[in-house]
Design an enzyme around this catalytic site. Structure first.
Site, PDB file in Angstrom:
ATOM      1  N   ASP A   1     -10.380 -56.110  19.090  1.00  0.00           N
ATOM      2  CA  ASP A   1      -9.140 -55.929  19.409  1.00  0.00           C
ATOM      3  C   ASP A   1      -8.978 -54.851  20.546  1.00  0.00           C
ATOM      4  OD1 ASP A   1      -8.459 -57.768  17.444  1.00  0.00           O
ATOM      5  OD2 ASP A   1      -8.194 -56.380  16.123  1.00  0.00           O
TER       6      ASP A   1
ATOM      7  N   ASP B   1     -11.288 -56.324  10.159  1.00  0.00           N
ATOM      8  CA  ASP B   1     -10.803 -55.438  10.576  1.00  0.00           C
ATOM      9  C   ASP B   1     -11.174 -54.049   9.833  1.00  0.00           C
ATOM     10  OD1 ASP B   1      -9.316 -56.605  12.761  1.00  0.00           O
ATOM     11  OD2 ASP B   1      -7.601 -56.952  11.485  1.00  0.00           O
TER      12      ASP B   1
END
Length: 167
Positions: free
Chosen positions: A141, A123
Site C-alpha cells: 500500500d 495488513d
C-alpha cells in the site's frame, strides 16, 4: 520494433522486485509471529497489528460476498500490464515516472499475491493517535501511494525536468 530493455522504462522493473521482497517478506513475518488482531506497540503512535483486509484501500467493499476478491485481482493485473506497456514505451531517462510506475506495479502485485493465495490482503502497519487509528496498511500500500504521489508530481514537471541523465 524491438528496443533494448535498458533503453526503456522497463529498466526500472528491478524496483518491482524490491517492493515484492519487502512486502511479501514482511507479510510472511507477520503470519509467522502474529495471531489475527494481535498488536505489538513499537513506539508511541505506531503498532504492528495483524489484520486481514477483504476489500481494497481502507477496507473498501470488504463487506461484500467475495466477488471483490476477483474484481480487485483483475484491476491489479490490468493496471500492472498497462503500466508495463507505458514503461516499455517510455525512455529509461524518464526516471520519475518509471520509478512511480514500478512502485505501483510492485504494490499491486504484492496485494494481488495475497488475494490469490489467502483470499485477503495482509495488513499490519497501524498508526494511531489516542483512540483513533488510521486504517491498517502494508508495504505494498505504501509503494502504491508513493508511486501515485510521484505520478502527480511528475504531471507538474516540464518536459525538460522529467528527463534525467541515467548513467
Amino acid at each position: 520494433m524491438n528496443k533494448p530493455i535498458c533503453s526503456t522504462g522497463l529498466r526500472w522493473l528491478w524496483l518491482v522486485v524490491v517492493v515484492l521482497i519487502l512486502d511479501l517478506g514482511s507479510k510472511q513475518l507477520v503470519l509467522q509471529h502474529f495471531h489475527l488482531y494481535e498488536s505489538v506497540p513499537l513506539i508511541p503512535y505506531f503498532n504492528l497489528t495483524y489484520a486481514q483486509n477483504f476489500g481494497a484501500a481502507f477496507s473498501f467493499l470488504a463487506e461484500k460476498d467475495g466477488w471483490q476478491r476477483w474484481f480487485f485481482a483483475f484491476i491489479a493485473v490490468a493496471i500492472s500490464v498497462v503500466l508495463m506497456v507505458m514503461m516499455y514505451r517510455a525512455s529509461a531517462k524518464k526516471k520519475l515516472s518509471n520509478i512511480a510506475y514500478a512502485l505501483i506495479i510492485g504494490g499491486a502485485l504484492g496485494n494481488l499475491f495475497d488475494r490469490l493465495v489467502h483470499g485477503f490482503v495482509i495488513d499490519f502497519i497501524d498508526f494511531y493517535v489516542g483512540d483513533w487509528h488510521f486504517p491498517t496498511f502494508n508495504i505494498a500500500d505504501m509503494a502504491i501511494c508513493i508511486g501515485a504521489g510521484l505520478v502527480i508530481i511528475d504531471s507538474f514537471l516540464s518536459p525538460d525536468e522529467k528527463t534525467i541523465k541515467v548513467g
